[in-house]
Design an enzyme around this catalytic site. Sequence first.
Site, PDB file in Angstrom:
ATOM      1  N   ARG A 167      62.494 -38.407   7.964  1.00 40.95           N
ATOM      2  CA  ARG A 167      61.592 -37.862   6.945  1.00 40.95           C
ATOM      3  C   ARG A 167      61.378 -36.351   7.040  1.00 40.95           C
ATOM      4  O   ARG A 167      61.387 -35.671   6.020  1.00 40.95           O
ATOM      5  CB  ARG A 167      60.256 -38.614   6.942  1.00 40.95           C
ATOM      6  CG  ARG A 167      60.423 -40.119   6.613  1.00 40.95           C
ATOM      7  CD  ARG A 167      59.109 -40.846   6.420  1.00 40.95           C
ATOM      8  NE  ARG A 167      58.400 -40.351   5.273  1.00 40.95           N
ATOM      9  CZ  ARG A 167      57.425 -39.473   5.313  1.00 40.95           C
ATOM     10  NH1 ARG A 167      56.949 -39.044   6.459  1.00 40.95           N
ATOM     11  NH2 ARG A 167      56.880 -39.036   4.204  1.00 40.95           N
ATOM     12  N   CYS A 176      73.089 -31.682  16.347  1.00 39.66           N
ATOM     13  CA  CYS A 176      73.646 -30.374  16.008  1.00 39.66           C
ATOM     14  C   CYS A 176      73.446 -30.053  14.531  1.00 39.66           C
ATOM     15  O   CYS A 176      74.412 -29.958  13.768  1.00 39.66           O
ATOM     16  CB  CYS A 176      75.115 -30.344  16.384  1.00 39.66           C
ATOM     17  SG  CYS A 176      75.325 -30.774  18.113  1.00 39.66           S
ATOM     18  N   GLY A 221      53.907 -50.232  -0.152  1.00 36.79           N
ATOM     19  CA  GLY A 221      54.798 -50.143   1.002  1.00 36.79           C
ATOM     20  C   GLY A 221      54.172 -49.283   2.087  1.00 36.79           C
ATOM     21  O   GLY A 221      53.620 -49.763   3.080  1.00 36.79           O
ATOM     22  N   ARG A 222      54.182 -47.985   1.838  1.00 38.11           N
ATOM     23  CA  ARG A 222      53.707 -47.023   2.831  1.00 38.11           C
ATOM     24  C   ARG A 222      52.273 -47.290   3.278  1.00 38.11           C
ATOM     25  O   ARG A 222      51.953 -47.194   4.455  1.00 38.11           O
ATOM     26  CB  ARG A 222      53.782 -45.618   2.210  1.00 38.11           C
ATOM     27  CG  ARG A 222      53.580 -44.483   3.169  1.00 38.11           C
ATOM     28  CD  ARG A 222      53.522 -43.141   2.420  1.00 38.11           C
ATOM     29  NE  ARG A 222      54.651 -42.935   1.534  1.00 38.11           N
ATOM     30  CZ  ARG A 222      55.790 -42.334   1.899  1.00 38.11           C
ATOM     31  NH1 ARG A 222      55.928 -41.865   3.111  1.00 38.11           N
ATOM     32  NH2 ARG A 222      56.778 -42.199   1.021  1.00 38.11           N
ATOM     33  N   TYR A 281      59.319 -46.058   6.136  1.00 41.49           N
ATOM     34  CA  TYR A 281      60.444 -45.143   5.905  1.00 41.49           C
ATOM     35  C   TYR A 281      60.836 -44.437   7.207  1.00 41.49           C
ATOM     36  O   TYR A 281      61.228 -43.276   7.207  1.00 41.49           O
ATOM     37  CB  TYR A 281      60.106 -44.139   4.774  1.00 41.49           C
ATOM     38  CG  TYR A 281      59.643 -44.835   3.524  1.00 41.49           C
ATOM     39  CD1 TYR A 281      60.553 -45.502   2.711  1.00 41.49           C
ATOM     40  CD2 TYR A 281      58.284 -44.892   3.177  1.00 41.49           C
ATOM     41  CE1 TYR A 281      60.129 -46.184   1.583  1.00 41.49           C
ATOM     42  CE2 TYR A 281      57.857 -45.577   2.046  1.00 41.49           C
ATOM     43  CZ  TYR A 281      58.775 -46.220   1.253  1.00 41.49           C
ATOM     44  OH  TYR A 281      58.360 -46.892   0.140  1.00 41.49           O
TER      45      TYR A 281
END
Length: 419
Positions: free
Chosen positions: A314, A343, A277-278, A372
């Site tokens: 992330r 906030c 994936g990554r 992601y």
Amino acid sequence: MDHFQLKNGVLYAEDIPVPQIAAEVGTPVYIYSRATLERHARVFRQGLKDVGKIHLAFAVKANPNLAVLRVLANQGYGADVVSGGELERALAAGMKPEDIVFSGVGKTRAELTLGLDKGIGQFNLESEEEGQLLAEIAAARGAQAPATLRVNPDVDAGTHAKISTGKKENKFGVGIDVAPNIYARLSKLDGLNLRGVAVHIGSQLQNLDPLEKCYARMGELVEQLRGAGHEISHVDLGGGLGVPYKPEDNPPSPADYGAMVERVTKGWNVTLMFEPGRVIAGNSGIMATQVIRIKPGVNSDFVIVDAAMNDLMRPAIYDAWHHFEAVEPTGETMIASIVGPICESSDIFTKERKVDRVATDDLGIFRTAGAYGATMANTYNSRPLVPEVLVDGDKYAVVAERIEPATIMAAEQVPDWLK
Ligand SMILES: *Cc1c(COP(=O)(O)O)cnc(C)c1O
């Protein structure tokens, strides 16, 4: 290697200046490079050239955008999906049902049924109970579901605790010690064509040792299962290869990975399946943002940008590092905490980090945002859902629109009895 480079002092995505996209689409915005996605897809495949029969399934959860999936489908990739929604996406993007692998620790009856309806290639079972349910649903329709049993090899992936999945206390797979007995029971069920085992120990692995240890254990398990009379034709080795987030990071290359796989799996005589994936998507995307203003802080200035933790989670959830660069760098630097407008104190991208100097209204980017990234975005603080753009040479397209708060509000109702 990626296609986000400076040309005459301005950052380009392939042949498109990032300021053009920022002006036309607005910020924050994710920008993906088709050439980079294709390059990563090719390099990963190339790394496995000596490994015999392979099946490549892109882990959809890393980047489920339909256009991104289409690029990878065109590269011959199937999909590793973890929900019915991802399954529908993979099909909508043009992936073949038989190239789809269904992972995920909590597949529901409805999702298992969907997978059977669509004729997907493989279910990676996460428990004996799931296997029994799948067998029951398949048998009731006179079918046999192709499946592997996901095993938890009890290996420490040496990665962030929140993206580690292969230690015995993690929720994934069945313990390698109990796997042979579970395998024996499941293999007797009429509705299953149990044909092998699967493993995935975590993500953003920086070192091949845990993977090698894990694959070696899988090799022993395959031998043990064959010894017990099972026919093992498929072993799914998962994903997990890391990418460089910092300029100085040096994770193993797909070639190093492939050489290790070749060495450890020699003689297994199976189709080896991979779920990257990554490593495919991470450095194929950036997130562009604009500086709202600079505010003096106690230890360093705060650079307040229009991207926030809702757009790129992330850093907030994994303490992840995303490299920041000015889109038109002057060569000067500053020590700054780059923060979003949300906030929450966790809405911070860099903490007192040396970065390119930027001023109000300047554009900047966070690198390695293609995996992601947008997929985890949400609308916290009633912010719009961040859009996505795919660049291809000198053209680009908006591949996911910005969803405005009004659109989201339109799906909410105040019940009559409150009016
Ligand atoms: C997340 C996941 C992957 C992909 O992991 P990467 O680190 O992005 O390569 C592959 N397989 C399974 C089962 C996953 O859950």
